[in-house]
Design a protein around this motif. Structure first.
Motif, PDB file in Angstrom:
ATOM      1  N   ALA A 158       0.824  -1.213   0.000  1.00 54.68           N
ATOM      2  CA  ALA A 158       0.000   0.000   0.000  1.00 54.68           C
ATOM      3  C   ALA A 158       0.856   1.260   0.000  1.00 54.68           C
ATOM      4  CB  ALA A 158      -0.926  -0.004   1.209  1.00 54.68           C
ATOM      5  N   GLY A 159       2.130   1.127   0.356  1.00 51.74           N
ATOM      6  CA  GLY A 159       3.038   2.261   0.361  1.00 51.74           C
ATOM      7  C   GLY A 159       3.733   2.508  -0.955  1.00 51.74           C
ATOM      8  N   GLY A 160       3.290   1.819  -2.031  1.00 56.50           N
ATOM      9  CA  GLY A 160       3.835   2.090  -3.358  1.00 56.50           C
ATOM     10  C   GLY A 160       5.087   1.327  -3.710  1.00 56.50           C
ATOM     11  N   ARG A 161       5.311   0.164  -3.088  1.00 58.64           N
ATOM     12  CA  ARG A 161       6.527  -0.603  -3.351  1.00 58.64           C
ATOM     13  C   ARG A 161       6.218  -2.041  -3.764  1.00 58.64           C
ATOM     14  NH1 ARG A 161      11.308   1.553  -1.161  1.00 58.64           N
ATOM     15  NH2 ARG A 161      10.998   3.583  -0.174  1.00 58.64           N
ATOM     16  N   LEU A 162       7.179  -2.641  -4.432  1.00 58.89           N
ATOM     17  CA  LEU A 162       7.177  -4.074  -4.665  1.00 58.89           C
ATOM     18  C   LEU A 162       8.131  -4.684  -3.646  1.00 58.89           C
ATOM     19  CD1 LEU A 162       6.492  -6.584  -6.494  1.00 58.89           C
ATOM     20  CD2 LEU A 162       8.702  -6.150  -7.577  1.00 58.89           C
ATOM     21  N   ALA A 163       7.623  -5.649  -2.866  1.00 62.60           N
ATOM     22  CA  ALA A 163       8.435  -6.283  -1.826  1.00 62.60           C
ATOM     23  C   ALA A 163       8.795  -7.702  -2.238  1.00 62.60           C
ATOM     24  CB  ALA A 163       7.675  -6.298  -0.505  1.00 62.60           C
ATOM     25  N   ALA A 164       9.937  -8.169  -1.762  1.00 65.17           N
ATOM     26  CA  ALA A 164      10.393  -9.534  -2.029  1.00 65.17           C
ATOM     27  C   ALA A 164      10.928 -10.139  -0.742  1.00 65.17           C
ATOM     28  CB  ALA A 164      11.487  -9.531  -3.098  1.00 65.17           C
ATOM     29  N   ALA A 165      10.577 -11.405  -0.496  1.00 62.07           N
ATOM     30  CA  ALA A 165      11.034 -12.101   0.711  1.00 62.07           C
ATOM     31  C   ALA A 165      11.399 -13.536   0.363  1.00 62.07           C
ATOM     32  CB  ALA A 165       9.961 -12.072   1.799  1.00 62.07           C
ATOM     33  N   ILE A 166      12.219 -14.147   1.204  1.00 58.52           N
ATOM     34  CA  ILE A 166      12.590 -15.552   1.057  1.00 58.52           C
ATOM     35  C   ILE A 166      11.462 -16.405   1.637  1.00 58.52           C
ATOM     36  CG2 ILE A 166      14.245 -17.336   1.712  1.00 58.52           C
ATOM     37  CD1 ILE A 166      16.353 -15.102   1.919  1.00 58.52           C
ATOM     38  N   ILE A 167      10.959 -17.346   0.868  1.00 59.00           N
ATOM     39  CA  ILE A 167       9.815 -18.140   1.310  1.00 59.00           C
ATOM     40  C   ILE A 167      10.149 -18.967   2.549  1.00 59.00           C
ATOM     41  CG2 ILE A 167       8.323 -20.089   0.691  1.00 59.00           C
ATOM     42  CD1 ILE A 167       8.265 -19.021  -2.143  1.00 59.00           C
ATOM     43  N   GLU A 168      11.306 -19.557   2.602  1.00 60.94           N
ATOM     44  CA  GLU A 168      11.644 -20.469   3.700  1.00 60.94           C
ATOM     45  C   GLU A 168      11.638 -19.777   5.053  1.00 60.94           C
ATOM     46  OE1 GLU A 168      15.097 -23.708   4.967  1.00 60.94           O
ATOM     47  OE2 GLU A 168      15.413 -22.364   3.273  1.00 60.94           O
TER      48      GLU A 168
END
Length: 386
Positions: A204-214
């Motif tokens: 909602a803050g205008g970003r694309l986020a990425a995280a490690i699934i594990e």
């Protein structure tokens, strides 16, 4: 049109605020239905229903096709599995308890289950074979977007800015990631997408986020839109579209933001183009199709971002996300029309009014046709094959 605002402003109050500020020049006018000489008329193979559908509520309950079944749901909690050959009900489950189920996020099929989220802050897992409820858990915030699944996890994005990973067998929480949520945002959330050990979602803050699934470790956040303007409405920058992944490239678009192509290996932008949208993208691998916040249909080259065509004849008709069916770009609108466009030129090739209640979600593809669901819960399987 500023679609479906949420958080601390009621619909009635919002209408009053906007009406008080609007001039005649600001009035939003829906484009008339374009006059189209249809080159074809889809054939109806069967028709069914799923309760009252989503009516006029914000519920992105797209159907799902998996395990040789078509899964559909209504906002008030009716879930059905339909035979894709004839539309007959294989099983049905009513998830309504003391109050309306308010289903809104889903449907996702994986691990011999289907997963659905709700505005009541619940995630529900049902057996794909029988419809029995395997588990039901409470989460922090409404679930308005379809869950993602990978590595035996079900990942849901909530209105509080949380990405929550649940064990697929039990619903137990494995990890949480929190992102910033401004005071005023659009009604809607980005459905996460999992690939190659990573999960990606818009914030909602205008970003694309990425995280490690594990582990749930946040890797990076890439800005898609920057707040600008004097008012909170002008400064809306939600990324509500789901990321679209083609090979090693991720495509994402934001409201008051940009259509951006990102290299998945580095997380760095490859190109950016100025478009504003809160609707999911579609692609035929060569082109990216999007519906802007004014309901203009746009096609851009997937490699360079060069605009190939634009069609503004459906302006403000509250279009669904675009979808590619049998080589055509298809969108539904608020009056129940399906519009078919040539993907090379963007010109109309066919048009049908299916149901006057309108469409909230795009069709889904089957092996021998496609399925549409209207706002009042009508389900149809259609085909272009003569």
């Amino acid at each position: 049109m500023k679609k479906m605002l949420k958080r601390a402003i009621t619909a009635a109050a919002m209408v009053g605020i906007l009406a008080g500020c609007a001039s005649e020049e600001d009035t939003v006018i829906m484009a008339p239905v374009p006059k189209v000489k249809s080159e074809f008329t889809p054939k109806s193979l069967w028709s069914a229903s799923v309760g009252g559908g989503v009516e006029q509520y914000f519920s992105k309950l797209a159907p799902a096709y998996a395990y040789d079944k078509v899964f559909v749901a209504s906002r008030d909690g009716l879930v059905k599995a339909l035979n894709p050959e004839n539309g007959r009900t294989l099983w049905q489950q009513d998830l309504e308890q003391d109050v309306s189920a308010r289903l809104s996020g889903g449907i996702t099929a994986a691990y011999s289950q289907i997963f659905i989220g709700s505005e009541n802050g619940q995630v529900i897992a049902l057996s794909e074979e029988t419809g029995a409820v395997n588990w039901r858990v409470d989460v922090d915030g409404e679930v308005l977007a379809a869950p993602a699944t990978d590595d035996n996890l079900v990942m849901v994005h909530t209105t509080t800015g949380m990405l929550i990973a649940l064990e697929q067998a039990t619903g137990d929480v494995k990890w949480k990631v929190s992102t910033e949520v401004p005071n005023l945002t659009l009604r809607g959330d980005s459905a996460p997408v999992a690939v190659s050990g990573g999960v990606f979602w818009g914030t909602a803050g205008g970003r694309l986020a990425a995280a490690i699934i594990e582990s749930g470790q946040l890797i990076w956040q890439q800005p898609i839109g920057t707040p600008q303007g004097a008012t909170e409405i002008d400064r809306l920058v939600d990324v509500d579209a789901s990321p679209l992944i083609l090979g090693s490239t991720l495509y994402i678009v934001g409201y008051n933001g940009q259509l951006t192509a990102i290299d998945l290996r580095s997380g760095k932008p490859m190109w950016k183009r100025k478009y504003s949208s809160s609707t999911n993208l579609a692609s035929d691998t060569k082109r990216i199709y999007l519906v802007t916040d004014k309901d203009h249909l746009i096609a851009v080259d997937a490699r360079s971002g060069t605009e190939l065509w634009a069609n503004d004849q459906l302006e403000n008709r509250l279009l669904t996300a675009p979808f590619v069916i049998d080589g055509y770009v298809v969108v539904g609108d608020t009056q129940g029309y399906l519009h078919w466009l040539d993907r090379e030129s963007g010109e109309f090739v066919a048009q049908q009014q299916i149901n006057s209640s309108g469409f909230a979600v795009a069709p889904i593809k089957l092996d021998d046709g496609y399925v549409i669901v209207t706002r009042n819960g009508q389900v149809k399987k259609l085909t272009l094959t003569q």
